[in-house]
Design a protein around this motif. Structure first.
Motif, short mmCIF file in Angstrom:
data_model
loop_
_atom_site.label_atom_id
_atom_site.label_comp_id
_atom_site.label_asym_id
_atom_site.label_seq_id
_atom_site.Cartn_x
_atom_site.Cartn_y
_atom_site.Cartn_z
N ALA A 92 0.83 -1.20 0.00
CA ALA A 92 0.00 0.00 0.00
C ALA A 92 0.87 1.25 0.00
O ALA A 92 0.61 2.21 -0.75
N HIS A 93 1.91 1.28 0.84
CA HIS A 93 2.77 2.45 0.92
C HIS A 93 3.56 2.64 -0.37
O HIS A 93 3.79 3.78 -0.80
N ALA A 94 3.99 1.55 -1.00
CA ALA A 94 4.72 1.67 -2.26
C ALA A 94 3.83 2.30 -3.33
O ALA A 94 4.29 3.13 -4.13
N TYR A 95 2.56 1.91 -3.36
CA TYR A 95 1.63 2.48 -4.34
C TYR A 95 1.40 3.96 -4.07
O TYR A 95 1.41 4.79 -4.99
N GLN A 96 1.21 4.31 -2.79
CA GLN A 96 1.00 5.71 -2.45
C GLN A 96 2.22 6.55 -2.79
O GLN A 96 2.10 7.65 -3.33
N ASP A 97 3.42 6.03 -2.49
CA ASP A 97 4.65 6.76 -2.82
C ASP A 97 4.78 6.96 -4.32
O ASP A 97 5.22 8.02 -4.79
N SER A 98 4.41 5.94 -5.09
CA SER A 98 4.47 6.04 -6.54
C SER A 98 3.54 7.13 -7.05
O SER A 98 3.92 7.95 -7.91
N LEU A 99 2.32 7.17 -6.51
CA LEU A 99 1.37 8.22 -6.92
C LEU A 99 1.87 9.60 -6.52
O LEU A 99 1.71 10.57 -7.27
N ARG A 100 2.47 9.70 -5.33
CA ARG A 100 2.95 10.99 -4.85
C ARG A 100 4.09 11.49 -5.73
O ARG A 100 4.13 12.66 -6.12
N ARG A 101 5.04 10.59 -6.05
CA ARG A 101 6.16 10.99 -6.91
C ARG A 101 5.67 11.42 -8.28
O ARG A 101 6.16 12.39 -8.85
N ARG A 102 4.70 10.66 -8.80
CA ARG A 102 4.16 11.01 -10.12
C ARG A 102 3.49 12.39 -10.09
O ARG A 102 3.65 13.20 -11.00
N SER A 103 2.75 12.65 -9.02
CA SER A 103 2.07 13.94 -8.89
C SER A 103 3.07 15.07 -8.77
O SER A 103 2.93 16.12 -9.40
N LEU A 104 4.12 14.88 -7.94
CA LEU A 104 5.13 15.92 -7.76
C LEU A 104 5.87 16.21 -9.05
O LEU A 104 6.13 17.36 -9.40
N THR A 105 6.24 15.14 -9.79
CA THR A 105 6.97 15.32 -11.04
C THR A 105 6.10 16.02 -12.08
O THR A 105 6.56 16.87 -12.83
N THR A 106 4.81 15.63 -12.13
CA THR A 106 3.89 16.28 -13.07
C THR A 106 3.77 17.77 -12.75
O THR A 106 3.80 18.62 -13.65
N SER A 107 3.66 18.09 -11.45
CA SER A 107 3.57 19.49 -11.06
C SER A 107 4.85 20.23 -11.45
O SER A 107 4.80 21.38 -11.92
#
Length: 501
Positions: free
Chosen positions: A433-448
Motif C-alpha cells: 500500500a505504501h509503495a503504491y502511495q509513494d508512486s502516486l505521490r512521486r508522479r504527482s510531484l513530477t507532473t507538477s
C-alpha cells in the motif's frame, strides 16, 4: 460406515454436515478445480486426490460406494470420516498441490506420486553473456535458474513456441564470450528465425539480455510488466515506421494473452517447507479452522491526510506471497482519514470480483487494524451475503489479534508461529500500500514540476506522456529524443532536462 463429515472450504467459510445432509452438501460442492483430502476417524490422511470438478469427483465416491469392483476402493470409502476440499484457480495448480500433499502425508491409498515424480522445469543459464534456455526435470540445476514445475507437456511446448518465435534465445551449449564470435556461419536455427546467432556476433549481449529479462518476466508470471514492455516496444516501432517489427510485437502480445490463461500461480511452484506447515497448522488451531489456511488475503490502507488514499490486497498461497494476485485500489467513495470506511470499500470491491468469479477466494481475510477495521470488513462481506468467512484483524505495536464474536482480543506469544505468519502477511500488505502511495505521490510531484517549466503546459505535457508513456520514461530520455516530440524542439527539450528532478 456410520457417519461421514464433509468439511467444505469456500469463499463463504467452512461447513460441517452429517450423513443425513450428505446429499445436499455434495450437490453444493464447487464445479471447479481443486484438491480433496480423505481422513479416517483418527484424523489420519487416507487419500489425496485432485479434480477438474470437485463436485463431480468427490460425489462419485459416495454415489458408487457399494458398486466398486476394486476391494481397495471399497475399503477406502468405508474408512472415510472426513473430507476436506481445497479450491485452486486451475487444474494445473490442483495437480501440483496434490503432489506436494502426497509427498507430505504419504497416504496409504495413494500410490502413483509417492515415489517423487518429477515435473519439467524451464531453465535459463546464469553467469553467461548469452544465457541459453533448456528443459530439465526436478529443478535445482547448478548454474541454472529454473522455473516450474509444469504439469502438462503442452504448457512447456506453448512456452517454447512463444520463445522461439518472439524471444529467440539459443539452446546450444557452445561456450561464448562477448565480442569473440566462435563461428563463422550461424546454424540452421538462425535461418528459420529461432536464434539470433550470438555465436557469430550478430547480436550484442545488451540486446540479448533484454530478451532474457522478458523471458524471466514470462516465467515468473509477471505478465503485466511483460505486457507493458512489449506494448511500449510496439508503439515505438510504429512511431518510427518499422511496421513489420511493430506487427511482430502485436502478435507477441496476442500470444502472451493466450499463455496468460494457462499460467500456474508462482507459490505453487515452490515446495512447502516444514516451518510453513507448522505456521499454517498453528494458525488453524488458534482460529479454530477446520482446514489449513492455504490462501490468506491481507488488506491495508495508506493515506496522508485527505490526499492519495489507497488500499492494497496481498495474497499468500501456502505461506508464500503470490504477487500475481496482488491488487491495489485508489479510494473513491470514502474520505480520508476514515480508515474503517476505506477498509470497507476495499473489501467490498475485492469481494464483488470474487463473487463474480474474476478473483479466486481465500480461506482467511486479514485486515490491518483493530475492532473498528474488523467490523468494517465484516459489514462489507455481510452486504454481499458472505456471513461465515474467517476474518481477523491484527493491530500494530501490541500485535493484538481481533476475532469476531470475542469480547477481548487474543494476545499470542511473541514466538508464536501463527503470529509470525500473520505479521508477514500484514507487513506485506502495508509495504504494498505504501509503495503504491509513494508512486502516486512521486508522479504527482513530477507532473507538477513539469507544469511549472516555462513553455510546458497541459497540452505539451500530454504530448510528452503519450510519446514516452510515463514520467519515468521522460526523465530517462535524452534531449534529442524529447526534442523530436511535436511542439517541443531542442531549446525546450534542454530546459525540460535541466528542470526534471
Amino acid at each position: 460406515m456410520d457417519r461421514t463429515i464433509i468439511y467444505y472450504s469456500t469463499a463463504r467459510g467452512v461447513i460441517s454436515l452429517d450423513e443425513a445432509k450428505l446429499k445436499s452438501v455434495l450437490s453444493s460442492l464447487p464445479d471447479r478445480p481443486g484438491v480433496y483430502i480423505f481422513r479416517d476417524a483418527r484424523g489420519e490422511v487416507l487419500y489425496v486426490g485432485k479434480a477438474k470438478s470437485l463436485k463431480k469427483r468427490v460425489s462419485s465416491y459416495f454415489r458408487r460406494r457399494d458398486s466398486f469392483l476394486s476391494p481397495r476402493l471399497r475399503k477406502l470409502v468405508e474408512m472415510i470420516e472426513e473430507v476436506h476440499v481445497v479450491r485452486t484457480s486451475t487444474e494445473a495448480e490442483a495437480l501440483v498441490l496434490e503432489s506436494q500433499l502426497i509427498k507430505r502425508y504419504q497416504p496409504f491409498f495413494n500410490v502413483d506420486l509417492k515415489m517423487g515424480e518429477r515435473y519439467p522445469y524451464v531453465c535459463v543459464a546464469e553467469g553467461d553473456p548469452f544465457p541459453r534456455i533448456s528443459i530439465a526435470r526436478g529443478g535445482e540445476r547448478s548454474g541454472m535458474r529454473c522455473f516450474g514445475p509444469y504439469t502438462r507437456v503442452s504448457d512447456v511446448r506453448s512456452i517454447l513456441r512463444f520463445v522461439e518465435r518472439f524471444l529467440p534465445l539459443r539452446t546450444c551449449s557452445t561456450p561464448m564470450e562477448e565480442g569473440k564470435p566462435c563461428r563463422e556461419r550461424p546454424c540452421l536455427r538462425h535461418f528459420v528465425g529461432k536464434c539470433k546467432a550470438p555465436c557469430c556476433g550478430r547480436i550484442s549481449s545488451a540486446e540479448y539480455g533484454r530478451m532474457v529479462e522478458q523471458l524471466v518476466l514470462l516465467l515468473e508470471g509477471r505478465f503485466g510488466e511483460l505486457f507493458s514492455a512489449l506494448r511500449e516496444a510496439m508503439e515505438e516501432a510504429a512511431r518510427e515506421l518499422r511496421f513489420e517489427e511493430a506487427a511482430r510485437y502485436r502478435d507477441a502480445l496476442r500470444a502472451l494473452a493466450s499463455l496468460h490463461r494457462q499460467r500456474i500461480s508462482s507459490p505453487l511452484r515452490e515446495g512447502i517447507d516444514d516451518q510453513t506447515w507448522m505456521e499454517m497448522e498453528e494458525l488453524r488451531k488458534v482460529l479454530n479452522m477446520r482446514g489449513l489456511p492455504w490462501r490468506i488475503e491481507g488488506v491495508d490502507i495508506s493515506h496522508t491526510g485527505r490526499s492519495q488514499a489507497v488500499g492494497s490486497v496481498v495474497v499468500f498461497d501456502n505461506g508464500l506471497p503470490n504477487k500475481s494476485l496482488y491488487r491495489r485500489y485508489r479510494i473513491r467513495d470514502s474520505e480520508a482519514p476514515n480508515d474503517p470506511a476505506m477498509i470497507r470499500e476495499v473489501v467490498r470491491r475485492r469481494y464483488e470480483r470474487v463473487l463474480s468469479g474474476y478473483e479466486p477466494p481465500s480461506d482467511l481475510l486479514l485486515v490491518d487494524g483493530g475492532p473498528a477495521q474488523l467490523g468494517a470488513a465484516l459489514r462489507a462481506l455481510f452486504q454481499l451475503g458472505i456471513r461465515d468467512k474467517h476474518v481477523v484483524a491484527l493491530a500494530k505495536e501490541e500485535e493484538l489479534l481481533y476475532v469476531p464474536h470475542r469480547s477481548s482480543p487474543l494476545r499470542l506469544p511473541e514466538e508464536s508461529l501463527a503470529l509470525r505468519l500473520l505479521k508477514r502477511v500484514r507487513d506485506e500488505a502495508h509495504r504494498f500500500a505504501h509503495a503504491y502511495q509513494d508512486s502516486l505521490r512521486r508522479r504527482s510531484l513530477t507532473t507538477s514540476r513539469l507544469l511549472e517549466i516555462p513553455g510546458v503546459g497541459r497540452r505539451r505535457l500530454s504530448l510528452l506522456l503519450s510519446t514516452f508513456g510515463s514520467i519515468e520514461a521522460i526523465k530517462s530520455a535524452t534531449e534529442e529524443e524529447i526534442a523530436r516530440v511535436p511542439g517541443i524542439g531542442p531549446s525546450l527539450a534542454r530546459v525540460i532536462k535541466q528542470n526534471l528532478p
